[in-house]
Design a protein around this motif. Sequence first.
Motif, PDB file in Angstrom:
ATOM      1  N   ARG A  15       0.784  -1.126   0.048  1.00 44.61           N
ATOM      2  CA  ARG A  15      -0.076   0.107   0.139  1.00 44.61           C
ATOM      3  C   ARG A  15       0.944   1.197  -0.005  1.00 44.61           C
ATOM      4  O   ARG A  15       0.796   2.150  -0.929  1.00 44.61           O
ATOM      5  CB  ARG A  15      -1.131   0.080   1.144  1.00 44.61           C
ATOM      6  CG  ARG A  15      -1.832   1.310   1.155  1.00 44.61           C
ATOM      7  CD  ARG A  15      -2.611   0.976   2.301  1.00 44.61           C
ATOM      8  NE  ARG A  15      -3.549  -0.020   2.607  1.00 44.61           N
ATOM      9  CZ  ARG A  15      -3.495  -0.985   3.566  1.00 44.61           C
ATOM     10  NH1 ARG A  15      -2.567  -0.680   4.515  1.00 44.61           N
ATOM     11  NH2 ARG A  15      -4.264  -2.040   3.525  1.00 44.61           N
ATOM     12  N   MET A  16       1.951   1.233   0.796  1.00 45.25           N
ATOM     13  CA  MET A  16       2.962   2.353   1.069  1.00 45.25           C
ATOM     14  C   MET A  16       3.564   2.489  -0.642  1.00 45.25           C
ATOM     15  O   MET A  16       3.566   3.628  -0.870  1.00 45.25           O
ATOM     16  CB  MET A  16       3.959   2.348   1.970  1.00 45.25           C
ATOM     17  CG  MET A  16       3.241   2.273   3.456  1.00 45.25           C
ATOM     18  SD  MET A  16       4.382   1.665   4.618  1.00 45.25           S
ATOM     19  CE  MET A  16       5.549   3.381   4.939  1.00 45.25           C
ATOM     20  N   ARG A  18       2.448   1.847  -3.462  1.00 42.68           N
ATOM     21  CA  ARG A  18       1.280   2.225  -4.330  1.00 42.68           C
ATOM     22  C   ARG A  18       1.200   3.800  -4.123  1.00 42.68           C
ATOM     23  O   ARG A  18       1.095   4.565  -5.210  1.00 42.68           O
ATOM     24  CB  ARG A  18      -0.030   1.549  -4.267  1.00 42.68           C
ATOM     25  CG  ARG A  18       0.154   0.237  -4.871  1.00 42.68           C
ATOM     26  CD  ARG A  18      -1.465  -0.279  -4.892  1.00 42.68           C
ATOM     27  NE  ARG A  18      -2.180  -0.420  -3.574  1.00 42.68           N
ATOM     28  CZ  ARG A  18      -2.026  -1.429  -2.934  1.00 42.68           C
ATOM     29  NH1 ARG A  18      -1.463  -2.404  -3.136  1.00 42.68           N
ATOM     30  NH2 ARG A  18      -2.891  -1.316  -1.623  1.00 42.68           N
ATOM     31  N   VAL A  19       1.382   4.294  -2.995  1.00 47.37           N
ATOM     32  CA  VAL A  19       0.944   5.866  -2.758  1.00 47.37           C
ATOM     33  C   VAL A  19       2.389   6.603  -3.079  1.00 47.37           C
ATOM     34  O   VAL A  19       2.340   7.466  -3.755  1.00 47.37           O
ATOM     35  CB  VAL A  19       0.743   5.864  -1.024  1.00 47.37           C
ATOM     36  CG1 VAL A  19       0.965   7.619  -0.836  1.00 47.37           C
ATOM     37  CG2 VAL A  19      -0.529   5.392  -0.934  1.00 47.37           C
ATOM     38  N   LEU A  20       3.454   5.935  -2.889  1.00 47.71           N
ATOM     39  CA  LEU A  20       4.582   6.548  -3.459  1.00 47.71           C
ATOM     40  C   LEU A  20       4.824   6.683  -4.878  1.00 47.71           C
ATOM     41  O   LEU A  20       5.383   7.474  -5.440  1.00 47.71           O
ATOM     42  CB  LEU A  20       6.115   5.647  -2.819  1.00 47.71           C
ATOM     43  CG  LEU A  20       6.313   5.979  -1.207  1.00 47.71           C
ATOM     44  CD1 LEU A  20       7.511   4.941  -0.975  1.00 47.71           C
ATOM     45  CD2 LEU A  20       6.588   7.437  -1.000  1.00 47.71           C
ATOM     46  N   GLU A  22       2.346   7.028  -6.973  1.00 47.72           N
ATOM     47  CA  GLU A  22       1.333   8.198  -7.181  1.00 47.72           C
ATOM     48  C   GLU A  22       2.238   9.436  -7.062  1.00 47.72           C
ATOM     49  O   GLU A  22       2.007  10.433  -7.754  1.00 47.72           O
ATOM     50  CB  GLU A  22       0.288   7.895  -6.489  1.00 47.72           C
ATOM     51  CG  GLU A  22      -0.698   6.995  -7.027  1.00 47.72           C
ATOM     52  CD  GLU A  22      -1.946   6.769  -5.939  1.00 47.72           C
ATOM     53  OE1 GLU A  22      -1.882   7.570  -5.187  1.00 47.72           O
ATOM     54  OE2 GLU A  22      -2.691   5.923  -6.171  1.00 47.72           O
ATOM     55  N   ALA A  23       3.103   9.438  -5.696  1.00 46.43           N
ATOM     56  CA  ALA A  23       3.757  10.565  -5.390  1.00 46.43           C
ATOM     57  C   ALA A  23       4.893  11.125  -6.137  1.00 46.43           C
ATOM     58  O   ALA A  23       5.136  12.237  -6.464  1.00 46.43           O
ATOM     59  CB  ALA A  23       4.077  10.807  -3.819  1.00 46.43           C
ATOM     60  N   HIS A 192      12.063   9.084  -2.483  1.00 51.41           N
ATOM     61  CA  HIS A 192      11.237   9.764  -1.301  1.00 51.41           C
ATOM     62  C   HIS A 192      12.480   9.997  -0.107  1.00 51.41           C
ATOM     63  O   HIS A 192      12.311  11.113   0.649  1.00 51.41           O
ATOM     64  CB  HIS A 192      10.536   8.696  -0.709  1.00 51.41           C
ATOM     65  CG  HIS A 192       9.545   9.055   0.451  1.00 51.41           C
ATOM     66  ND1 HIS A 192       8.795  10.064   0.419  1.00 51.41           N
ATOM     67  CD2 HIS A 192       9.417   8.714   1.744  1.00 51.41           C
ATOM     68  CE1 HIS A 192       8.043  10.383   1.356  1.00 51.41           C
ATOM     69  NE2 HIS A 192       8.636   9.241   2.095  1.00 51.41           N
ATOM     70  N   PRO A 208       3.551  11.389   2.221  1.00 56.13           N
ATOM     71  CA  PRO A 208       2.241  10.933   1.698  1.00 56.13           C
ATOM     72  C   PRO A 208       2.026   9.610   2.187  1.00 56.13           C
ATOM     73  O   PRO A 208       1.041   9.169   2.207  1.00 56.13           O
ATOM     74  CB  PRO A 208       2.860  10.593   0.288  1.00 56.13           C
ATOM     75  CG  PRO A 208       4.227  10.713   0.139  1.00 56.13           C
ATOM     76  CD  PRO A 208       4.636  11.609   1.167  1.00 56.13           C
ATOM     77  N   VAL A 209       3.044   8.820   3.021  1.00 51.93           N
ATOM     78  CA  VAL A 209       3.043   7.597   3.636  1.00 51.93           C
ATOM     79  C   VAL A 209       2.788   7.675   5.034  1.00 51.93           C
ATOM     80  O   VAL A 209       2.855   6.599   5.654  1.00 51.93           O
ATOM     81  CB  VAL A 209       3.915   6.543   3.062  1.00 51.93           C
ATOM     82  CG1 VAL A 209       3.570   6.237   1.480  1.00 51.93           C
ATOM     83  CG2 VAL A 209       5.368   6.957   3.369  1.00 51.93           C
ATOM     84  N   TRP A 212       0.865   5.227   7.503  1.00 50.54           N
ATOM     85  CA  TRP A 212       1.316   3.752   7.695  1.00 50.54           C
ATOM     86  C   TRP A 212       2.840   3.665   8.230  1.00 50.54           C
ATOM     87  O   TRP A 212       3.367   2.531   8.201  1.00 50.54           O
ATOM     88  CB  TRP A 212       1.437   3.018   6.315  1.00 50.54           C
ATOM     89  CG  TRP A 212      -0.190   3.265   5.777  1.00 50.54           C
ATOM     90  CD1 TRP A 212      -1.262   2.590   5.994  1.00 50.54           C
ATOM     91  CD2 TRP A 212      -0.493   4.181   4.580  1.00 50.54           C
ATOM     92  NE1 TRP A 212      -2.416   2.738   5.332  1.00 50.54           N
ATOM     93  CE2 TRP A 212      -1.986   3.830   4.358  1.00 50.54           C
ATOM     94  CE3 TRP A 212       0.040   4.833   3.849  1.00 50.54           C
ATOM     95  CZ2 TRP A 212      -2.485   4.256   3.370  1.00 50.54           C
ATOM     96  CZ3 TRP A 212      -0.632   5.441   2.770  1.00 50.54           C
ATOM     97  CH2 TRP A 212      -1.901   5.100   2.645  1.00 50.54           C
TER      98      TRP A 212
END
Length: 236
Positions: A15-16, A18-20, A22-23, A192, A208-209, A212
């Motif tokens: 999940r983390m 996937r967010v990274l 997008e970021a 990141h 962004p993460v 979590w």
Amino acid sequence: MAHRPPTSLVRRARRMHRVLAEAYPEAGCELDFADPFQLLVATVLSAQTTDRRVNAVTPALFAAYPDAAALAAADRAVVEELIRPTGFFRAKTTSLLGLSAALVERHDGRVPGRLTDLVQLPGVGRKTANVVLGNAFDVPGITVDTHFSRLVGRFGWVDDHTVADPVRTEHAVGALFERRDWTMLSHRLIWHGRRCCHARKPACGACPVARWCPAFGAGPTDPEVAAALVTTQGPA
């Protein structure tokens, strides 16, 4: 039988990621190169310095020595002077001359596309080999540099014992993700780490993460204070 990580950890890590993704849609290798040889040389030069500094010296280096045969026959003093700004230029020159000679002698001057062959070249370890494999040959690999190690430790993806060893870290993190994701995972974590999750003062309030991350609070959590720490590119 290989140890399987907990399902909850796999889900949180993915999940983390996937967010990274997008970021940092533009995440990728920040070293400039035109072929596997140039990437190999640039990666060796990148030790203990920044990609930006490497990119500043490689145009002249590659203009003078465009391939392994040329660099293997180079005058040591000239190479040292060309790469001096990257630091540790004497040791790096030894590696570059040695790996170039090995490429000529063992591989007809071409960079091999296998980890076992790459790590036998002078000055080439698993980290450098994985950078070359992932970015020049599209062979998935995990690049465990200082940013990567710091982040997977803060994220709780690996324990303190594991994160102390790059090879253990590589295998442990690799078990959390599909093999096809390894190269881009490395890029996104490194981006990141360079831009937000800094070593001394991570921008937790702008991360962004953060929701979590078990290390949330290691840096400023106020959004405005944290936002001022975020950079738009890696350090100079």
